[in-house]
Motif scaffolding. Sequence first.
Motif, short mmCIF file in Angstrom:
data_model
loop_
_atom_site.label_atom_id
_atom_site.label_comp_id
_atom_site.label_asym_id
_atom_site.label_seq_id
_atom_site.Cartn_x
_atom_site.Cartn_y
_atom_site.Cartn_z
N UNK A 22 34.46 42.59 30.51
CA UNK A 22 34.25 42.44 31.94
C UNK A 22 34.63 41.02 32.36
N UNK A 23 35.48 40.91 33.34
CA UNK A 23 35.88 39.59 33.84
C UNK A 23 34.67 38.85 34.39
N UNK A 24 34.65 37.53 34.17
CA UNK A 24 33.57 36.72 34.70
C UNK A 24 33.79 36.45 36.18
N UNK A 25 32.75 35.95 36.84
CA UNK A 25 32.87 35.61 38.26
C UNK A 25 33.90 34.51 38.47
N UNK A 26 33.95 33.55 37.53
CA UNK A 26 34.91 32.44 37.64
C UNK A 26 36.35 32.97 37.50
N UNK A 27 36.56 33.90 36.59
CA UNK A 27 37.89 34.48 36.42
C UNK A 27 38.31 35.26 37.65
N UNK A 28 37.39 36.01 38.22
CA UNK A 28 37.71 36.76 39.44
C UNK A 28 38.03 35.82 40.59
N UNK A 29 37.37 34.69 40.63
CA UNK A 29 37.61 33.73 41.71
C UNK A 29 39.03 33.17 41.63
N UNK A 30 39.60 33.12 40.44
CA UNK A 30 40.95 32.58 40.28
C UNK A 30 42.02 33.57 40.75
N UNK A 31 41.76 34.86 40.56
CA UNK A 31 42.82 35.83 40.85
C UNK A 31 42.60 36.62 42.14
N UNK A 32 41.38 36.72 42.61
CA UNK A 32 41.10 37.54 43.79
C UNK A 32 41.80 37.07 45.07
N UNK A 33 42.09 35.76 45.25
CA UNK A 33 42.83 35.38 46.47
C UNK A 33 44.21 36.00 46.59
N UNK A 34 44.74 36.51 45.50
CA UNK A 34 46.08 37.09 45.51
C UNK A 34 46.06 38.61 45.59
N UNK A 35 44.88 39.20 45.70
CA UNK A 35 44.79 40.66 45.82
C UNK A 35 45.24 41.10 47.21
N UNK A 36 45.82 42.28 47.34
CA UNK A 36 46.17 42.81 48.67
C UNK A 36 44.91 43.03 49.51
N UNK A 37 45.06 42.90 50.81
CA UNK A 37 43.93 43.15 51.70
C UNK A 37 43.60 44.64 51.71
N UNK A 38 42.33 44.94 51.82
CA UNK A 38 41.88 46.33 51.87
C UNK A 38 41.91 46.83 53.31
N UNK A 39 42.51 47.97 53.52
CA UNK A 39 42.60 48.56 54.86
C UNK A 39 41.82 49.87 54.89
N UNK A 40 41.05 50.07 55.91
CA UNK A 40 40.29 51.31 56.03
C UNK A 40 39.09 51.32 55.11
N UNK A 74 54.08 44.76 43.01
CA UNK A 74 54.35 43.48 42.35
C UNK A 74 53.19 42.51 42.37
N UNK A 75 51.96 43.03 42.50
CA UNK A 75 50.78 42.17 42.64
C UNK A 75 50.56 41.33 41.39
N UNK A 76 50.61 41.95 40.22
CA UNK A 76 50.29 41.23 38.98
C UNK A 76 51.33 40.17 38.66
N UNK A 77 52.59 40.47 38.94
CA UNK A 77 53.62 39.47 38.74
C UNK A 77 53.45 38.27 39.64
N UNK A 78 53.05 38.51 40.90
CA UNK A 78 52.84 37.41 41.83
C UNK A 78 51.64 36.55 41.42
N UNK A 79 50.60 37.18 40.88
CA UNK A 79 49.44 36.42 40.42
C UNK A 79 49.87 35.46 39.31
N UNK A 80 50.67 35.95 38.37
CA UNK A 80 51.14 35.10 37.28
C UNK A 80 51.96 33.93 37.81
N UNK A 81 52.85 34.21 38.75
CA UNK A 81 53.69 33.15 39.31
C UNK A 81 52.85 32.10 40.01
N UNK A 82 51.88 32.53 40.81
CA UNK A 82 51.05 31.58 41.56
C UNK A 82 50.16 30.75 40.64
#
Length: 251
Positions: A6-24, A71-79
Motif C-alpha cells: 500500500x502506497x504511503x500518504x507521502x508517496x501519494x502526495x508526490x504523484x497525485x498532483x499529476x492524476x487526471x481530474x475526476x468528472x461526474x 499517458x498518465x504514468x509516463x507523464x508522472x515519470x517525466x515530471x
Amino acid sequence: MTDIFLLSEAQMARISPFFPLSHGVPRVDDRRVISGIIFVIRNGLRWRDVPASYGPHKTIYNRFIRWSEMGVFGRILVELAKGGGETDEIMIDATHLKAHRTAASLLEKRLLPRFIGRTKGGLNSKLHAVCDSQGRPRALFLTAGQVSDYTGAAALLSSLPPAKALLTDKGYDADWFRAALADRQIEACIPSKSNRKVQIPHNKRLYKKRHKIENMFGKLKDWRRIHTRYDRCAYTFASAIAIAAIVIFWM
C-alpha cells in the motif's frame, strides 16, 4: 507475494498532483487502486488474481488501461524526473525484455505498433534509457528488440538533461553521436570500436561508473511483468515500465 503493498500518504502526495481530474461520479479510492496496479506489475500476476483487499480486479485493470491510453504514468515519470536536480554525469544504454507468447499473439496494426521483434534470443522488446549519476532513469524509450541502439540514442537526444559527461559502451561509438554531444557541451566518455581507424581516448576512471545504469536495469527487471512482457499493447507495457521506475527510483 502475499504481503499486501500500500502506497504511503507521502508517496501519494508526490504523484497525485499529476492524476487526471475526476468528472461526474468520484473515482474509487486512488491509493487503493494504484497500489493494486503496482502489486500486479511487481509480482507478475494476472489481473483477475489481484488480492480482494484491493477491490474488484476489473476496476484496477480498467484504471490501468484507461490511464495508460492517456499517458498518465509516463507523464508522472517525466515530471518527477524533472525535479531530480542537476547531475554531473548521465548514462545511456539499452536492454532486451523477453516477450511472452501471449504478448506476441496480437496481430500488428499500423496505427498501434507492438514494438516486439525477433532476435537470436527470441521475441523481445528493447528498452532504451537515460539515467543520472545516481542511477535514476531520466528518460525511457521502447522499441522492437532488433532495433539498433543508434535509433534509441537519436530518439533520446532531446531528452538528455544538462551534464558534464555522458557514459556509454562502444556500441554508441559513432561520429554523429559524438558531434551531437559536443553541440550540447557534453563530454563523450565512450570507448572506441575496434574497427575505428583512429582510436579516440576516453576517461577510463570515469567510465567505471557506468555500472549504475546496468544496476538500474536489474532493479527494473526484478518486477515480474517488466522482466517478461505479457502486455500485448506497447503503450500498456511502457506504462508498466514507467510505474516500476517511479516506485523504485522516484518515490
